[in-house]
Structures are given as C-alpha cells and as structure tokens.
Motif scaffolding. Structure first.
Motif, PDB file in Angstrom:
ATOM      1  N   PRO A   7       0.810  -1.237   0.000  1.00  0.00           N
ATOM      2  CA  PRO A   7       0.000   0.000   0.000  1.00  0.00           C
ATOM      3  C   PRO A   7       0.837   1.278   0.000  1.00  0.00           C
ATOM      4  N   GLY A   8       0.570   2.153  -0.964  1.00  0.00           N
ATOM      5  CA  GLY A   8       1.238   3.444  -1.051  1.00  0.00           C
ATOM      6  C   GLY A   8       2.575   3.421  -1.784  1.00  0.00           C
ATOM      7  N   TYR A   9       3.050   2.247  -2.169  1.00  0.00           N
ATOM      8  CA  TYR A   9       4.353   2.108  -2.823  1.00  0.00           C
ATOM      9  C   TYR A   9       4.189   1.416  -4.171  1.00  0.00           C
ATOM     10  N   LYS A  10       5.122   1.670  -5.064  1.00  0.00           N
ATOM     11  CA  LYS A  10       5.156   0.986  -6.360  1.00  0.00           C
ATOM     12  C   LYS A  10       6.419   0.133  -6.404  1.00  0.00           C
ATOM     13  N   LEU A  11       6.277  -1.096  -6.837  1.00  0.00           N
ATOM     14  CA  LEU A  11       7.404  -2.013  -6.917  1.00  0.00           C
ATOM     15  C   LEU A  11       8.279  -1.676  -8.128  1.00  0.00           C
ATOM     16  N   HIS A  12       9.573  -1.564  -7.888  1.00  0.00           N
ATOM     17  CA  HIS A  12      10.552  -1.345  -8.951  1.00  0.00           C
ATOM     18  C   HIS A  12      11.510  -2.532  -8.947  1.00  0.00           C
ATOM     19  N   ARG A  13      11.426  -3.323  -9.977  1.00  0.00           N
ATOM     20  CA  ARG A  13      12.303  -4.489 -10.074  1.00  0.00           C
ATOM     21  C   ARG A  13      13.664  -4.072 -10.637  1.00  0.00           C
ATOM     22  N   GLY A  14      14.717  -4.638 -10.071  1.00  0.00           N
ATOM     23  CA  GLY A  14      16.061  -4.344 -10.554  1.00  0.00           C
ATOM     24  C   GLY A  14      16.458  -2.885 -10.358  1.00  0.00           C
ATOM     25  N   PHE A  15      16.066  -2.311  -9.225  1.00  0.00           N
ATOM     26  CA  PHE A  15      16.386  -0.906  -8.927  1.00  0.00           C
ATOM     27  C   PHE A  15      17.891  -0.729  -8.805  1.00  0.00           C
ATOM     28  N   GLU A  16      18.418   0.227  -9.545  1.00  0.00           N
ATOM     29  CA  GLU A  16      19.854   0.508  -9.510  1.00  0.00           C
ATOM     30  C   GLU A  16      20.107   1.682  -8.571  1.00  0.00           C
ATOM     31  N   LYS A  70      22.392 -12.194  -3.178  1.00  0.00           N
ATOM     32  CA  LYS A  70      22.869 -12.792  -4.425  1.00  0.00           C
ATOM     33  C   LYS A  70      22.221 -14.153  -4.658  1.00  0.00           C
ATOM     34  N   ARG A  71      22.066 -14.900  -3.575  1.00  0.00           N
ATOM     35  CA  ARG A  71      21.532 -16.257  -3.666  1.00  0.00           C
ATOM     36  C   ARG A  71      20.009 -16.261  -3.861  1.00  0.00           C
ATOM     37  N   GLU A  72      19.297 -15.420  -3.116  1.00  0.00           N
ATOM     38  CA  GLU A  72      17.840 -15.505  -3.088  1.00  0.00           C
ATOM     39  C   GLU A  72      17.110 -14.244  -3.515  1.00  0.00           C
ATOM     40  N   GLY A  73      17.813 -13.111  -3.596  1.00  0.00           N
ATOM     41  CA  GLY A  73      17.146 -11.839  -3.882  1.00  0.00           C
ATOM     42  C   GLY A  73      16.408 -11.359  -2.634  1.00  0.00           C
ATOM     43  N   VAL A  74      15.592 -10.344  -2.805  1.00  0.00           N
ATOM     44  CA  VAL A  74      14.785  -9.844  -1.686  1.00  0.00           C
ATOM     45  C   VAL A  74      13.525 -10.687  -1.643  1.00  0.00           C
ATOM     46  N   VAL A  75      13.483 -11.616  -0.718  1.00  0.00           N
ATOM     47  CA  VAL A  75      12.353 -12.542  -0.661  1.00  0.00           C
ATOM     48  C   VAL A  75      11.460 -12.322   0.547  1.00  0.00           C
ATOM     49  N   ASN A  76      11.873 -11.508   1.486  1.00  0.00           N
ATOM     50  CA  ASN A  76      11.079 -11.297   2.682  1.00  0.00           C
ATOM     51  C   ASN A  76       9.939 -10.334   2.387  1.00  0.00           C
ATOM     52  N   LYS A  77       8.747 -10.872   2.201  1.00  0.00           N
ATOM     53  CA  LYS A  77       7.588 -10.060   1.851  1.00  0.00           C
ATOM     54  C   LYS A  77       7.118  -9.203   3.023  1.00  0.00           C
ATOM     55  N   ASN A  78       7.452  -9.611   4.243  1.00  0.00           N
ATOM     56  CA  ASN A  78       7.039  -8.850   5.422  1.00  0.00           C
ATOM     57  C   ASN A  78       7.914  -7.622   5.651  1.00  0.00           C
ATOM     58  N   TYR A  79       9.175  -7.681   5.231  1.00  0.00           N
ATOM     59  CA  TYR A  79      10.107  -6.569   5.414  1.00  0.00           C
ATOM     60  C   TYR A  79      10.875  -6.279   4.133  1.00  0.00           C
ATOM     61  N   PRO A  80      10.175  -5.778   3.100  1.00  0.00           N
ATOM     62  CA  PRO A  80      10.871  -5.454   1.855  1.00  0.00           C
ATOM     63  C   PRO A  80      11.671  -4.165   2.002  1.00  0.00           C
ATOM     64  N   ILE A  81      12.532  -3.894   1.038  1.00  0.00           N
ATOM     65  CA  ILE A  81      13.249  -2.622   1.009  1.00  0.00           C
ATOM     66  C   ILE A  81      12.244  -1.566   0.548  1.00  0.00           C
ATOM     67  N   ALA A 106      28.096  -3.555  -3.853  1.00  0.00           N
ATOM     68  CA  ALA A 106      28.566  -4.691  -4.649  1.00  0.00           C
ATOM     69  C   ALA A 106      28.092  -4.629  -6.106  1.00  0.00           C
ATOM     70  N   GLY A 107      27.325  -3.586  -6.458  1.00  0.00           N
ATOM     71  CA  GLY A 107      26.856  -3.444  -7.833  1.00  0.00           C
ATOM     72  C   GLY A 107      25.677  -4.332  -8.177  1.00  0.00           C
ATOM     73  N   LEU A 108      24.924  -4.735  -7.173  1.00  0.00           N
ATOM     74  CA  LEU A 108      23.781  -5.628  -7.366  1.00  0.00           C
ATOM     75  C   LEU A 108      22.492  -4.823  -7.374  1.00  0.00           C
ATOM     76  N   ASP A 109      21.652  -5.002  -8.386  1.00  0.00           N
ATOM     77  CA  ASP A 109      20.346  -4.343  -8.436  1.00  0.00           C
ATOM     78  C   ASP A 109      19.336  -5.209  -7.689  1.00  0.00           C
ATOM     79  N   VAL A 110      18.445  -4.558  -6.941  1.00  0.00           N
ATOM     80  CA  VAL A 110      17.456  -5.292  -6.134  1.00  0.00           C
ATOM     81  C   VAL A 110      16.057  -4.738  -6.371  1.00  0.00           C
ATOM     82  N   ASP A 111      15.063  -5.517  -5.978  1.00  0.00           N
ATOM     83  CA  ASP A 111      13.677  -5.079  -6.065  1.00  0.00           C
ATOM     84  C   ASP A 111      13.352  -4.249  -4.828  1.00  0.00           C
ATOM     85  N   VAL A 112      12.752  -3.072  -5.043  1.00  0.00           N
ATOM     86  CA  VAL A 112      12.414  -2.177  -3.941  1.00  0.00           C
ATOM     87  C   VAL A 112      11.015  -1.605  -4.155  1.00  0.00           C
TER      88      VAL A 112
END
Length: 144
Positions: A7-16, A70-81, A106-112
C-alpha cells in the motif's frame, strides 16, 4: 518474489541504487563502516558462517546479507526494502538500509518499493539546523 501490492508504494524491479543519494540513519553501533571507517562489503574475506547470530556492526553482517541477496534476492515479503523518492531528488530509506547499501556497494540491483513524496528529505529540509549542529542526529546523506 515480491508482488506489486504494498500500500502506497510501487514495486521497482532491478532498482539501480548506484549513483543516487540516500538519507541514512545509522550509527557506529549498527554500521561497520561508521565504526571502523572501512566498508565490510569491500574486500575479500573468508566464507561467511551460515546462520551465525551477529550484530549489525559486525564485520560479517553486511557480507552475509549480500550473500543472501545474491543467492535468493529480496524474498522477505514482510520486510521489503522501502524507499521514498523526495522532491529534492534524494531518497529516504524507510526499511532495508543495510540490504540496499550492501547490494549497491557490490553493484547488485534489487527489487524495492518506492513511494513518491512532495516533500524534501530530512537533510534538505533541515539543512540550516543540521550543518549548524543545532540538532544532534545520526542522519546523513550518502551517494551509493
């Protein structure tokens, strides 16, 4: 995998995050870089002990976060970035300071999740007071 339903946020995949300025609220008690003046993500270290209990200021803390991202990405749905894009162009981090900083270093893009704000960030809004040290805080602006 995160879904675009916070709620109130938009998901951005691969945010740099590299090259953007973020408002952090960290101290020497929860950031190795501030405590030791050296980022724990930069450098080569032995294999990180899995599931070891460590504090946020430990050398291995951000290394372990990075390995997990690196192994799993952001998978915690309860505490996302979650970050806020302020009108001044800076980003304020609501949740996930360590994860975002470690990934960006580390130069890794993540979902936020990003929320647009019509207001300036804390630093720009209080620039006169922050730089004259009329208020004490552990908030700072850093380009990743």
């Amino acid at each position: 995998m995160l879904e675009d339903n916070y709620p109130g946020y938009k998901l951005h995949r691969g945010f740099e995050a590299r090259g953007k300025k973020f408002v952090f609220k960290l101290t020497k008690y929860d950031c190795y870089r501030i405590a030791k003046r050296k980022c724990s993500v930069v450098g080569v270290y032995d294999e990180i002990t899995e599931n070891a209990i460590r504090s946020e200021c430990d050398l291995e803390y951000c290394q372990a976060l990075l390995q997990s991202l690196k192994r799993e990405g952001v998978v915690n749905k309860n505490y996302p970035i979650r970050i806020i894009k302020n009108s001044c162009g800076h980003y304020s981090i609501e949740d996930g300071q360590h994860r975002l900083c470690s990934a960006a270093t580390a130069g890794l893009d993540v979902d936020v999740y990003i929320q647009e704000s019509p207001y300036k960030c804390y630093i720009c809004e209080n620039r006169k007071h922050v730089f004259s040290r009329k208020i004490w805080n552990d908030t700072f602006l850093r380009k990743l």
